[in-house]
Design a protein around this motif. Structure first.
Motif, mmCIF file in Angstrom:
data_model
loop_
_atom_site.group_PDB
_atom_site.id
_atom_site.type_symbol
_atom_site.label_atom_id
_atom_site.label_comp_id
_atom_site.label_asym_id
_atom_site.label_seq_id
_atom_site.Cartn_x
_atom_site.Cartn_y
_atom_site.Cartn_z
ATOM 1 N N ASP A 136 0.817 -1.218 0.000
ATOM 2 C CA ASP A 136 0.000 0.000 0.000
ATOM 3 C C ASP A 136 0.851 1.268 0.000
ATOM 4 N N THR A 137 2.160 1.079 -0.072
ATOM 5 C CA THR A 137 3.079 2.219 -0.219
ATOM 6 C C THR A 137 3.244 2.632 -1.677
ATOM 7 N N GLY A 138 2.658 1.853 -2.595
ATOM 8 C CA GLY A 138 2.792 2.131 -4.024
ATOM 9 C C GLY A 138 3.943 1.402 -4.682
ATOM 10 N N LYS A 139 4.579 0.466 -3.947
ATOM 11 C CA LYS A 139 5.707 -0.279 -4.486
ATOM 12 C C LYS A 139 5.338 -1.749 -4.677
ATOM 13 N N VAL A 140 5.960 -2.359 -5.695
ATOM 14 C CA VAL A 140 5.786 -3.789 -5.944
ATOM 15 C C VAL A 140 7.109 -4.470 -5.611
ATOM 16 N N HIS A 141 7.058 -5.454 -4.718
ATOM 17 C CA HIS A 141 8.275 -6.133 -4.249
ATOM 18 C C HIS A 141 8.318 -7.578 -4.716
ATOM 19 N N MET A 142 9.526 -8.053 -4.979
ATOM 20 C CA MET A 142 9.785 -9.469 -5.227
ATOM 21 C C MET A 142 10.579 -10.033 -4.049
ATOM 22 N N TRP A 143 10.205 -11.246 -3.614
ATOM 23 C CA TRP A 143 10.818 -11.864 -2.442
ATOM 24 C C TRP A 143 11.290 -13.279 -2.776
ATOM 25 N N GLY A 189 13.062 -25.291 12.662
ATOM 26 C CA GLY A 189 14.028 -24.227 12.867
ATOM 27 C C GLY A 189 13.477 -22.882 12.430
ATOM 28 N N ALA A 190 14.236 -21.855 12.748
ATOM 29 C CA ALA A 190 13.809 -20.493 12.442
ATOM 30 C C ALA A 190 14.204 -20.109 11.024
ATOM 31 N N ALA A 191 13.463 -19.159 10.472
ATOM 32 C CA ALA A 191 13.792 -18.579 9.172
ATOM 33 C C ALA A 191 14.110 -17.112 9.396
ATOM 34 N N PRO A 192 15.280 -16.651 8.991
ATOM 35 C CA PRO A 192 15.670 -15.268 9.263
ATOM 36 C C PRO A 192 14.843 -14.277 8.450
ATOM 37 N N PRO A 193 14.638 -13.063 8.969
ATOM 38 C CA PRO A 193 13.946 -12.031 8.185
ATOM 39 C C PRO A 193 14.707 -11.760 6.891
ATOM 40 N N VAL A 194 13.965 -11.482 5.826
ATOM 41 C CA VAL A 194 14.596 -11.200 4.537
ATOM 42 C C VAL A 194 14.069 -9.881 3.999
ATOM 43 N N LYS A 195 14.803 -9.334 3.046
ATOM 44 C CA LYS A 195 14.388 -8.115 2.381
ATOM 45 C C LYS A 195 14.043 -8.433 0.924
ATOM 46 N N PRO A 196 13.294 -7.573 0.261
ATOM 47 C CA PRO A 196 12.955 -7.828 -1.140
ATOM 48 C C PRO A 196 14.199 -7.981 -2.007
ATOM 49 N N ILE A 197 14.121 -8.883 -2.987
ATOM 50 C CA ILE A 197 15.246 -9.056 -3.924
ATOM 51 C C ILE A 197 15.125 -8.090 -5.100
ATOM 52 N N PHE A 198 13.942 -7.475 -5.241
ATOM 53 C CA PHE A 198 13.729 -6.500 -6.315
ATOM 54 C C PHE A 198 12.502 -5.666 -5.966
ATOM 55 N N THR A 199 12.555 -4.377 -6.289
ATOM 56 C CA THR A 199 11.429 -3.480 -6.018
ATOM 57 C C THR A 199 11.192 -2.569 -7.215
ATOM 58 N N ASN A 200 9.936 -2.459 -7.596
ATOM 59 C CA ASN A 200 9.534 -1.557 -8.682
ATOM 60 C C ASN A 200 8.810 -0.354 -8.082
ATOM 61 N N GLU A 201 9.355 0.833 -8.315
ATOM 62 C CA GLU A 201 8.747 2.061 -7.824
ATOM 63 C C GLU A 201 8.219 2.924 -8.965
ATOM 64 N N SER A 202 7.995 2.307 -10.129
ATOM 65 C CA SER A 202 7.597 3.073 -11.313
ATOM 66 C C SER A 202 6.138 3.501 -11.294
ATOM 67 N N HIS A 203 5.282 2.755 -10.604
ATOM 68 C CA HIS A 203 3.878 3.151 -10.514
ATOM 69 C C HIS A 203 3.756 4.406 -9.654
ATOM 70 N N THR A 204 2.870 5.299 -10.046
ATOM 71 C CA THR A 204 2.701 6.545 -9.300
ATOM 72 C C THR A 204 1.694 6.424 -8.165
ATOM 73 N N GLU A 205 0.934 5.319 -8.134
ATOM 74 C CA GLU A 205 -0.027 5.066 -7.067
ATOM 75 C C GLU A 205 0.003 3.593 -6.690
ATOM 76 N N GLU A 206 -0.613 3.273 -5.561
ATOM 77 C CA GLU A 206 -0.691 1.872 -5.160
ATOM 78 C C GLU A 206 -1.685 1.132 -6.047
ATOM 79 N N GLY A 207 -1.746 -0.209 -5.886
ATOM 80 C CA GLY A 207 -2.657 -0.986 -6.701
ATOM 81 C C GLY A 207 -2.886 -2.365 -6.141
ATOM 82 N N PHE A 208 -3.630 -3.165 -6.912
ATOM 83 C CA PHE A 208 -3.960 -4.542 -6.546
ATOM 84 C C PHE A 208 -3.564 -5.541 -7.625
ATOM 85 N N ALA A 209 -3.601 -5.118 -8.887
ATOM 86 C CA ALA A 209 -3.474 -6.035 -10.014
ATOM 87 C C ALA A 209 -2.048 -6.547 -10.181
#
Length: 449
Positions: free
Chosen positions: A187-194, A207-227
């Motif tokens: 809902d920040t307007g970004k699309v993330h790949m994990w 066992g535990a799984a460590p926190p991870v960060k996105p491997i790729f992020t697209n910030e090209s959209h000017t607004e948030e979305g669902f599709a």
């Protein structure tokens, strides 16, 4: 347009990472000999003619509630995590295709909509020990459980691994060819790949799984979305559409993805849903989109012109926002759409100008999700904001014209196979591609399978 809902802590009071009891056993009572026929006659005299309760029409009086009839489900289990999830997707596994034996196991990914941004999570879950639902003594002999087996052995279990997510998750999708690669619309307007491979493996190995960060992020959209949608044909190919009315094509590239410079932009309002064609002519290059502008459009990514779709229905639902769509996996040219007016329609994209093949305006609130059955070409599921999920079979015809039916039965079309209730504000549903006729839905009140 499908509206988001922020949850509060009260919405999920005492939420747990485990399955709830789907049926409550009553204490045994002394057996009483009764005259069943006389009792039935007495009940009919006291209650009058029986009638069928109609959701959205008949009111629930004070002190009344709807109860689950266990005999109508082969399997029903309920689960919750800390916060409600607007979206889920099924992770394919290597346990076998079209499994029908019990207990069942399902792997699911979902993303939360927490009241505080910093509390949002991306969940990878293993739902297992999914046994048949108790039918109050009506099981077949072959289904009866051994007396030696304890109740604990038959209690459904939920294993969950999660990682923090930057913002609320509007929608989540897993790559069909590699389920540990997951996309999220924030809902920040970004699309993330994990890459959630560690989380997926930890569900089986412990066992535990460590926190991870996105491997790729697209910030090209000017607004948030669902599709958003991964291609089922070409590994890594991806689409994202947003409230900025544009659809972007992602192509896999070394180190991540390359976003095509020219978006698809024929819609005049927010793009609510996109999906790649699953079967048929040009399926590898064809996708559909629907919008709050009321239109349905079909595109061919091989065409350089990005403002002119290959096919369009300008007003697909009589002025209503078109919220969701789903291509048939069995009959490649068919697509179902669901709208704000509570209706869903089935289109043959070869003859869309002739109008829909089927049109059902049955739900009383917006349709929030639609999905075709993976192996039955005439069956589909529809979720609605009227707190229900309906299952339909388009091949069914009314075989009882003139036959006397209980009062209220005419409210239900012959094609309506089943109506599932009990979830508050259903948001998304998915047929499991490997578990025969198993449907999973997420709602403000939690998950049902």
């Amino acid at each position: 347009m499908v509206k988001k809902r922020k949850a509060s802590a009260q919405d999920v009071e005492d939420a747990v990472l485990e399955f709830e009891e789907d049926c409550h056993e009553e204490p045994e009572e002394e057996e009483e000999v009764v005259d069943a026929e006389a009792e039935a006659n007495d009940e009919e005299e006291e209650e009058g003619a029986k009638m069928i309760w109609r959701p959205g029409v008949d009111a629930i009086e004070d002190g009344e509630q709807l109860d689950v009839e266990p005999g109508t489900y082969d399997m029903l289990h309920l689960a919750q995590v800390e916060w409600p999830c607007l979206s889920l997707d099924v992770l394919r596994d290597d346990l076998g295709a079209q499994r029908a034996s019990y207990p069942m196991t399902a792997y699911v990914v979902a993303g939360s909509q927490a009241s505080r941004t910093e509390d949002n999570r991306l969940y990878v879950m293993k739902w297992h020990k999914l046994y048949k639902t108790s039918k109050d003594g009506r099981e077949d002999e072959d289904d009866e459980e051994s007396e030696e087996e304890s109740e604990d052995e038959h209690e459904a279990a939920l294993e969950s691994k999660s990682t923090p997510h930057p913002g609320g998750v509007n929608r989540v999708r897993a790559m069909p060819q590699a389920g540990h690669i997951v996309a999220t619309w924030a809902d920040t307007g970004k699309v993330h790949m994990w890459n959630l491979d560690a989380h997926r493996k930890a569900l089986d190995k412990g066992g535990a799984a460590p926190p991870v960060k996105p491997i790729f992020t697209n910030e090209s959209h000017t607004e948030e979305g669902f599709a958003m949608d991964f291609s089922p044909h070409e590994t890594g190919r991806f689409l994202s559409g947003s409230n900025d009315s544009q659809v972007m094509l992602w192509e896999p590239a070394p180190g991540g993805w390359k976003i095509q410079a020219e978006p698809f932009k024929a819609h005049k309002s927010s793009v609510e849903d996109v999906q790649w064609k699953k079967l048929g002519n040009s399926a590898q290059s064809t996708f559909a989109s629907c919008s709050a502008d009321g239109s349905l459009k079909v595109w061919d990514v091989r065409e350089k012109e990005r403002k002119k779709p290959a096919m369009k229905v300008a007003d697909a639902h009589g002025g209503s926002d078109v919220n969701v769509l789903s291509w048939s996996p069995m009959v490649g040219e068919l697509i179902v759409t669901g709208a704000d007016d509570g209706g869903f329609k089935i289109w043959d994209t070869r003859h869309a100008a002739a109008g829909p093949m089927a049109n059902f305006l049955w739900h009383r609130q917006p349709v929030t999700s639609v999905d075709w059955h993976p192996t039955d070409e005439t069956v589909l599921a529809v979720a609605s904001a009227d707190d229900s999920v309906s299952l339909w079979d388009m091949a069914v015809e009314d075989d009882a014209p003139g036959r006397e039916a209980p009062q209220g039965a005419d409210h239900f079309p012959p094609q309506l196979l089943f109506l599932h209730q009990g979830q508050k504000e259903p948001k998304e549903l998915r047929w499991h591609p490997q578990l025969a006729s198993v449907c999973i839905a997420t709602a403000a009140s939690g998950f049902n399978i």
